[in-house]
Each structure stands twice: as structure tokens, then as C-alpha cells.
Scaffold this active site. Sequence first.
Site, PDB file in Angstrom:
ATOM      1  N   THR A  76       0.804  -1.229   0.000  1.00  0.00           N
ATOM      2  CA  THR A  76       0.000   0.000   0.000  1.00  0.00           C
ATOM      3  C   THR A  76       0.835   1.276   0.000  1.00  0.00           C
ATOM      4  O   THR A  76       0.303   2.343  -0.309  1.00  0.00           O
ATOM      5  CB  THR A  76      -0.920   0.048   1.238  1.00  0.00           C
ATOM      6  OG1 THR A  76      -0.099   0.032   2.418  1.00  0.00           O
ATOM      7  CG2 THR A  76      -1.883  -1.134   1.259  1.00  0.00           C
ATOM      8  N   GLU A 138      -4.188  -6.136  -1.114  1.00  0.00           N
ATOM      9  CA  GLU A 138      -3.226  -5.119  -0.705  1.00  0.00           C
ATOM     10  C   GLU A 138      -2.677  -5.485   0.681  1.00  0.00           C
ATOM     11  O   GLU A 138      -3.432  -5.828   1.588  1.00  0.00           O
ATOM     12  CB  GLU A 138      -3.900  -3.741  -0.608  1.00  0.00           C
ATOM     13  CG  GLU A 138      -4.314  -3.151  -1.943  1.00  0.00           C
ATOM     14  CD  GLU A 138      -3.225  -2.287  -2.595  1.00  0.00           C
ATOM     15  OE1 GLU A 138      -2.103  -2.200  -2.031  1.00  0.00           O
ATOM     16  OE2 GLU A 138      -3.502  -1.715  -3.676  1.00  0.00           O
ATOM     17  N   ASP A 191       5.499  -2.620  -6.949  1.00  0.00           N
ATOM     18  CA  ASP A 191       5.001  -3.398  -5.810  1.00  0.00           C
ATOM     19  C   ASP A 191       4.569  -4.800  -6.256  1.00  0.00           C
ATOM     20  O   ASP A 191       4.194  -4.984  -7.415  1.00  0.00           O
ATOM     21  CB  ASP A 191       3.832  -2.662  -5.120  1.00  0.00           C
ATOM     22  CG  ASP A 191       2.590  -2.507  -5.987  1.00  0.00           C
ATOM     23  OD1 ASP A 191       2.718  -2.047  -7.135  1.00  0.00           O
ATOM     24  OD2 ASP A 191       1.493  -2.849  -5.515  1.00  0.00           O
TER      25      ASP A 191
HETATM   26 ZN    ZN Z   1      -0.204  -2.001  -6.591  1.00  0.00          ZN
END
Ligand code: ZN
Length: 286
Positions: A76, A138, A191
Site C-alpha cells: 500500500t 493489498e 510493488d
Molecule cells: Zn499495486
Amino acid sequence: MNTATVEQRETKRDRGSFLASMRRERRRSPLSPGLAALLLAMAGCSGYDPGKLDIDRSIQAKSQSSRVDFIVLHYTSADNETSLRILSEGNVSSHYLITDHPRPRVYQLVDESRRAWHAGASSWYGRSGVNSGSIGVEVVNPGKRDETWSAYSPRQIATLATLLRDLISRHQVKPQNIVGHSDIAPQRKIDPGPLFPWKKLADEGIGRWYDEAAAQRYERDFQANGLPDAAWVQQELGRVGYEVPRSGLLDPATRNVIAAFQMRYRPELFDGMPDARTLAILKALP
Ligand SMILES: [Zn+2]
């Protein structure tokens, strides 16, 4: 079972038995054709309201499957409170959010049957717009700050593993379709980052990994005989799911894809350079 289904079944049975008893009645004492037609019309019309749907869900088709083909993992880049606010009130969202509390909490913010807005412009195995066919998870983690990364807590990962096992079994998600945001959008996203424990999850049977013995064999071969060219690298990255240019050149976009691949499978060094180890892992990846 819900009450609607029970009611629908009752209604169906009542209507059926009424018609059956009428037919029996007809056999016993023949009515005039006009009266019989009137009675049958009344039976068919009684309680019928075309503005109100009476859907019978008592039969479910054998041929069907989940609409969920992918699971996309993210961090996040924010703390618990901010992450929760952004993902529930902002113009992005995810199906699940795992906090970094000492006892991690799992929030479900979007129903699995609905689309969450977590992937953005994305592609995997030629399927673009990955939001449509995926579940987004997430994980609260600060992400990249001043060139350093923060580890995920073991409890977060253990919680995530439990959630993933449940999702994989309910939606029959294939190992190669459990991906990071950086896999499906390597030109824009980094990410869940190089500290995300892909290998540990793979050891637990979650997601795809490569055969180490095969990788070592290919690495020795590349060191002895030279590296394959950029066209081969692009071809192989495409084979394992990535959207990659087919320029035959080691251009910046291709290097971004190599870096995303390295971050996941060889996180010690993710400079986007196609060295022998990287290409050996790529070749060994099923
Ligand atoms: Zn992402």
C-alpha cells in the site's frame, strides 16, 4: 438455503399440483370444452405479475466456473489508517487489505463477485485490463523509502498465505496467475517489491517457481557458450506472461520487464540487465 428459494419451490409445487388435480378432475367428469379452457386460463394467470420477476434458482448448471482467473498482490505504501481510507473512500480499491498490526486484520472491501480498482492499465498472458478477472490483495507496507525497502512481518505473510490458499481453492487459480502488480504493469509499478517472499510462498505451494537444478544447468551453459540475444529474452518473457516489446533490442521498456522479473525471481539484483543467472531462471520457469 435462502427463503426465496424455498418459496419459489413451494409456489412451483402448488401450481403443479393444482394443474394435476384439474387434469384428474377432467378425466373423471368431462367438462364442456369452453369451461375447461376458462379454468385452465385462470390457473395459468392466477398471481401472475409481469412486472415482478419470479426467478427459479433451484437448478444450477453443471457447466460453469469462477470469473476470477488472477490474484494480484500489492503493497500500500501507507500506514494502516491511510491505506484503509484510500482503499475504501478513494478512486482505488482492493478486495482485501491485510494490515501490519501485531495481529494483522483482514478487511474485505469489495465483494469477490465485483470488480475492485487495483490493477490499472495491465496485461498478463495477453489479457489486458486485469481488474476484470482478478482479486486484488493489498498488504500494508511502506514500500520504497529513500532507496530502502521494509520487510513484511511473518504474521502478515502467514495471514496472506491462509487467504491465498482459500482464494486459490475456491476460484481454481493457476500458479502462474498469482502475480505482483509489477508483473502485470512493469512499466509503471514496482510493488509488492523485492522483499516480498515469493520463494517462501512457492515453497508452501502458492504461486509459480522454477526448478533450481535446471536453472543451474542453463546458467553454466550460458556462461560457457554466451548469452541469448534480446529477441530470445523478449520471446521468453512473453512466454511466461509478461507484456514486452518485440523490438529485438534491449530498450528501456524491455529492461523494465527484466527488472520486474528479477525482482520476483532473483531479488538480490534487479538492474534490468540480462545476465546468465537471470536468463537461466527465465528458461527454467514453467
Ligand atoms: Zn499495486
